[in-house]
Design a protein around this motif. Sequence first.
Motif, mmCIF file in Angstrom:
data_model
loop_
_atom_site.group_PDB
_atom_site.id
_atom_site.type_symbol
_atom_site.label_atom_id
_atom_site.label_comp_id
_atom_site.label_asym_id
_atom_site.label_seq_id
_atom_site.Cartn_x
_atom_site.Cartn_y
_atom_site.Cartn_z
ATOM 1 N N ARG A 129 103.470 75.420 -2.840
ATOM 2 C CA ARG A 129 104.696 75.406 -2.440
ATOM 3 C C ARG A 129 104.804 76.820 -1.702
ATOM 4 N N LYS A 130 105.979 77.248 -0.979
ATOM 5 C CA LYS A 130 105.717 78.498 -0.121
ATOM 6 C C LYS A 130 106.170 79.552 -1.206
ATOM 7 N N ARG A 179 104.455 67.519 -5.957
ATOM 8 C CA ARG A 179 106.074 67.727 -5.687
ATOM 9 C C ARG A 179 106.609 67.737 -7.002
ATOM 10 N N LYS A 204 108.902 70.937 4.211
ATOM 11 C CA LYS A 204 109.557 71.986 4.846
ATOM 12 C C LYS A 204 109.222 73.024 3.813
ATOM 13 N N ASP A 205 109.240 72.912 2.367
ATOM 14 C CA ASP A 205 109.271 73.904 1.486
ATOM 15 C C ASP A 205 107.856 74.022 1.140
ATOM 16 N N TYR A 206 106.827 73.518 1.755
ATOM 17 C CA TYR A 206 105.345 73.813 1.566
ATOM 18 C C TYR A 206 104.497 74.201 2.609
ATOM 19 N N GLU A 207 103.289 74.832 2.039
ATOM 20 C CA GLU A 207 102.528 75.543 3.032
ATOM 21 C C GLU A 207 101.135 75.410 2.787
#
Length: 274
Positions: A129-130, A179, A204-207
Amino acid sequence: MIYRLFSTAAITALALTGSLAHADATLDKIKQRGQVTIGVILSGPPFGTINPATQKPEGFNVDLAQAVATGLGVKLDAVQVQPSNRVQFLQSGKVDVLIANMSWTQERSEILDFAPTPFEEIGGALLTRKGGSFKQWDDVRGKTVCVSQGSNYTKPLIEEYGAKIKAFRGQPESLLALRGGGCDAAVHVSPTLRLMVATGSDWKDYELPLAQDLIPSPQVIWVRKGENDASAAIDRIIQQWHRSGWLIETVKKNGLSPSQSLFELQAKYRKTPS
């Protein structure tokens, strides 16, 4: 430079081919039935997926499998395998060949044979997660990391970086656990995760916080132990992929970025007569 890394393996394989000529019957059987059965991983783009319109497999692994069949002059029977069962499918004869996101390792080479010429070099990426605290691979120490069963990333994650591992049947199950909060991060083949984060709105909330991939390794095509005729025939096909430039074009077509090793292999085999 993977062709240097594999020079000894290539020599050994060629020597075995000469000394144990016709020791295996797989290639003869493939020719007789006019079909080769190849196990492929369909864990998602770019390596493999099921086209919802045609219900047929497609992706980089499938393209390679079709090119092997074409090179052998036979039809392709593509069989989906999982990280948890791919070796068993090959050893039991359910498939003749594996193209299944399965990097070369010493341990694997002791129970299976392979075409010595690699078709790419790929490492693992860390997905989390970001806003997390991962700045280097050492930061996974004491953290829970999800992987696929049989992943070659498990050993370095445990032995070098002190991670706690949760292994799942395949990449989809591992990512679902991430997740759901079942792990702090997941490690899988870099191209899949990079494409997923770049194009998937669900991620979109991960990196991928680490620039350096984990143990970039040669990607090879596997056969059963002692099947020297089959491995030699497939090796000639792979060398022609490099010589013609087809492999680099196919990598790009599937949304991947060719490694430096691919360009080195292309240069090498363009100097070598077919």
